[in-house]
Design a protein around this motif. Structure first.
Motif, PDB file in Angstrom:
ATOM      1  N   ALA A  34      27.742  57.682  78.369  1.00  0.00           N
ATOM      2  CA  ALA A  34      26.956  58.931  78.413  1.00  0.00           C
ATOM      3  C   ALA A  34      26.592  59.377  76.999  1.00  0.00           C
ATOM      4  O   ALA A  34      25.457  59.800  76.738  1.00  0.00           O
ATOM      5  N   ILE A  35      27.518  59.258  76.073  1.00  0.00           N
ATOM      6  CA  ILE A  35      27.251  59.729  74.702  1.00  0.00           C
ATOM      7  C   ILE A  35      26.200  58.852  74.023  1.00  0.00           C
ATOM      8  O   ILE A  35      25.314  59.345  73.316  1.00  0.00           O
ATOM      9  N   THR A  36      26.281  57.557  74.242  1.00  0.00           N
ATOM     10  CA  THR A  36      25.410  56.649  73.468  1.00  0.00           C
ATOM     11  C   THR A  36      24.051  56.408  74.114  1.00  0.00           C
ATOM     12  O   THR A  36      23.175  55.831  73.474  1.00  0.00           O
ATOM     13  N   GLU A  37      23.849  56.838  75.349  1.00  0.00           N
ATOM     14  CA  GLU A  37      22.585  56.542  76.026  1.00  0.00           C
ATOM     15  C   GLU A  37      21.388  57.101  75.246  1.00  0.00           C
ATOM     16  O   GLU A  37      21.276  58.316  75.047  1.00  0.00           O
ATOM     17  N   ASN A  38      20.529  56.211  74.808  1.00  0.00           N
ATOM     18  CA  ASN A  38      19.343  56.586  74.008  1.00  0.00           C
ATOM     19  C   ASN A  38      19.683  57.483  72.819  1.00  0.00           C
ATOM     20  O   ASN A  38      18.874  58.350  72.454  1.00  0.00           O
ATOM     21  N   LEU A  39      20.844  57.312  72.255  1.00  0.00           N
ATOM     22  CA  LEU A  39      21.228  58.139  71.101  1.00  0.00           C
ATOM     23  C   LEU A  39      20.403  57.676  69.901  1.00  0.00           C
ATOM     24  O   LEU A  39      20.446  56.523  69.510  1.00  0.00           O
ATOM     25  N   ASN A  40      19.669  58.624  69.356  1.00  0.00           N
ATOM     26  CA  ASN A  40      18.701  58.256  68.331  1.00  0.00           C
ATOM     27  C   ASN A  40      19.339  58.366  66.934  1.00  0.00           C
ATOM     28  O   ASN A  40      19.044  59.301  66.193  1.00  0.00           O
ATOM     29  N   THR A  41      20.244  57.435  66.616  1.00  0.00           N
ATOM     30  CA  THR A  41      20.881  57.485  65.292  1.00  0.00           C
ATOM     31  C   THR A  41      20.813  56.120  64.613  1.00  0.00           C
ATOM     32  O   THR A  41      20.656  55.094  65.279  1.00  0.00           O
ATOM     33  N   HIS A  42      20.945  56.146  63.281  1.00  0.00           N
ATOM     34  CA  HIS A  42      20.943  54.879  62.536  1.00  0.00           C
ATOM     35  C   HIS A  42      22.262  54.144  62.675  1.00  0.00           C
ATOM     36  O   HIS A  42      22.309  52.948  62.791  1.00  0.00           O
ATOM     37  N   PHE A  43      23.356  54.900  62.608  1.00  0.00           N
ATOM     38  CA  PHE A  43      24.655  54.217  62.736  1.00  0.00           C
ATOM     39  C   PHE A  43      25.749  55.083  63.348  1.00  0.00           C
ATOM     40  O   PHE A  43      26.674  54.564  63.940  1.00  0.00           O
ATOM     41  N   ILE A  44      25.614  56.393  63.246  1.00  0.00           N
ATOM     42  CA  ILE A  44      26.708  57.236  63.753  1.00  0.00           C
ATOM     43  C   ILE A  44      26.684  57.233  65.286  1.00  0.00           C
ATOM     44  O   ILE A  44      25.658  57.516  65.895  1.00  0.00           O
ATOM     45  N   GLY A  45      27.807  56.886  65.873  1.00  0.00           N
ATOM     46  CA  GLY A  45      27.893  56.865  67.330  1.00  0.00           C
ATOM     47  C   GLY A  45      27.462  55.551  67.959  1.00  0.00           C
ATOM     48  O   GLY A  45      27.378  55.454  69.176  1.00  0.00           O
ATOM     49  N   HIS A  46      27.213  54.528  67.137  1.00  0.00           N
ATOM     50  CA  HIS A  46      26.884  53.239  67.749  1.00  0.00           C
ATOM     51  C   HIS A  46      28.104  52.681  68.476  1.00  0.00           C
ATOM     52  O   HIS A  46      27.975  51.937  69.432  1.00  0.00           O
ATOM     53  N   LYS A  47      29.285  53.076  67.977  1.00  0.00           N
ATOM     54  CA  LYS A  47      30.490  52.747  68.750  1.00  0.00           C
ATOM     55  C   LYS A  47      31.264  54.037  69.003  1.00  0.00           C
ATOM     56  O   LYS A  47      31.538  54.793  68.059  1.00  0.00           O
ATOM     57  N   VAL A  48      31.567  54.277  70.281  1.00  0.00           N
ATOM     58  CA  VAL A  48      32.322  55.482  70.642  1.00  0.00           C
ATOM     59  C   VAL A  48      33.580  55.056  71.394  1.00  0.00           C
ATOM     60  O   VAL A  48      33.511  54.239  72.317  1.00  0.00           O
ATOM     61  N   ILE A  49      34.711  55.608  70.980  1.00  0.00           N
ATOM     62  CA  ILE A  49      35.978  55.320  71.661  1.00  0.00           C
ATOM     63  C   ILE A  49      36.444  56.630  72.294  1.00  0.00           C
ATOM     64  O   ILE A  49      36.594  57.637  71.592  1.00  0.00           O
ATOM     65  N   TYR A  50      36.611  56.599  73.607  1.00  0.00           N
ATOM     66  CA  TYR A  50      36.938  57.833  74.332  1.00  0.00           C
ATOM     67  C   TYR A  50      38.358  57.786  74.906  1.00  0.00           C
ATOM     68  O   TYR A  50      38.799  56.740  75.392  1.00  0.00           O
ATOM     69  N   TYR A  51      39.044  58.918  74.830  1.00  0.00           N
ATOM     70  CA  TYR A  51      40.359  59.060  75.479  1.00  0.00           C
ATOM     71  C   TYR A  51      40.362  60.371  76.271  1.00  0.00           C
ATOM     72  O   TYR A  51      39.887  61.383  75.757  1.00  0.00           O
ATOM     73  N   PRO A  52      40.924  60.373  77.481  1.00  0.00           N
ATOM     74  CA  PRO A  52      41.045  61.652  78.198  1.00  0.00           C
ATOM     75  C   PRO A  52      41.943  62.622  77.410  1.00  0.00           C
ATOM     76  O   PRO A  52      41.673  63.804  77.349  1.00  0.00           O
ATOM     77  N   SER A  53      42.999  62.080  76.803  1.00  0.00           N
ATOM     78  CA  SER A  53      43.918  62.936  76.056  1.00  0.00           C
ATOM     79  C   SER A  53      44.507  62.152  74.885  1.00  0.00           C
ATOM     80  O   SER A  53      44.818  60.976  75.021  1.00  0.00           O
TER      81      SER A  53
END
Ligand code: BT5
Length: 259
Positions: free
Chosen positions: A9-28
């Motif tokens: 959800a975060i990275t979908e069509n995210l228009n950035t050069h490099f920030i957020g190309h990889k996202v690591i998610y944890y519930p807690s």
């Protein structure tokens, strides 16, 4: 409302050069900064983001506690800029938060030196930057950002008098997903301006709430009171004391005096 902070959800069509190309998610997580630090040490690429739905041991500066229950945003971004840009990172982070809040809610937030973002004088966001410097080279910087998005502050009596949230200000829920996506896009844009330090510095200074006001500033054991006159390009605060001397504070805390 879409409130899913999954990497997809975060990275979908995210228009950035490099920030957020990889996202690591944890519930807690205990702390996204702690987890991002490990990722950085294992060699994670610049721009990697660690995000959690809640932190159980969120931290502020000087071992202070940062509350980030479910409904808040807690994320950390790994950056690897030239060490010369280190002072610009706190400016970049706080400006990105101000812009992201404006884009998602229309609320006008302000920056309180050195690292708080306020709405109507109350803290809505805290920023913690942690670096690893090896032989005058910046191995990595972790930009940790906590934003009170959908939190009812009356439920948290310790911070209620000094804090606010986007949902309390809007009297309705706000999409955390949009806040996170905007934050990453704004950070990415501002990052490209880092070599052009005047651009970021001037905007940071222009969004600073305490300039021209009487403040009490604390740095280590030393406490001073005076007029907050300016902020420097290196991130310091300049306070004019009663005897006319201009005092420079490199690191510390400052509060506006209401008298
Ligand atoms: C900060 O420290 O404001 C930096 C907070 C950074 C939090 C982020 S979340 C993601 C990343 N992972 C982490 O573990 N940390 C970062 P400081 O300026 O020291 O302010 C801390 C003070 O803010 C506390 O002593 C409380 O008074 C107040 N505080 C704590 N939680 C708060 C909240 N949710 N909203 C507003 N104020 C809060």
């Amino acid at each position: 409302m879409e409130d899913n902070l999954s990497p997809a959800a975060i990275t979908e069509n995210l228009n950035t050069h490099f920030i957020g190309h990889k996202v690591i998610y944890y519930p807690s997580l205990p702390s996204t900064n702690e987890s991002a630090r490990k990722e950085a040490q294992w060699g994670a690429a610049a721009g990697t983001v660690v995000v959690a739905d809640e932190q159980t041991a969120g931290r502020g500066r000087l071992s202070r506690t940062w509350l980030s229950p479910k409904g808040s945003v807690a994320l950390s971004v790994i950056l690897r800029p030239n060490i010369a840009y280190l002072p610009g990172l706190i400016m970049l982070a706080s400006l990105a938060v101000v812009r992201a809040i404006d884009k998602t809610t229309g609320l006008k937030a302000e920056i309180k030196w050195p690292n708080d973002v306020l709405i109507k004088g109350k803290k809505v966001c805290g920023i913690l930057i942690e670096n690893e410097v090896r032989r005058n080279t910046l191995a990595y910087a972790i930009i940790g950002i906590g934003i009170n998005v959908n939190i009812h502050l009356a439920d948290f009596e310790d911070i209620f008098p000094i804090a606010t949230s986007l949902s309390d200000e809007m009297s309705k829920a706000v999409s955390r997903l949009e806040v996170v996506r905007q934050l990453l896009m704004q950070m990415d844009k501002l990052y490209l301006d880092l070599p052009n330090e005047d651009i970021i510095y001037e905007q940071w200074r222009n969004n600073m709430v305490m300039l021209g006001k009487r403040v009490r500033a604390q740095s280590g054991e030393s406490v001073i009171e005076g007029l907050a006159e300016s902020v420097g390009k290196d991130g310091s605060l300049y306070v004019r004391l009663q005897d006319g001397i201009l005092s420079r504070i490199v690191a510390g805390d400052a509060t506006i005096l209401r008298r």
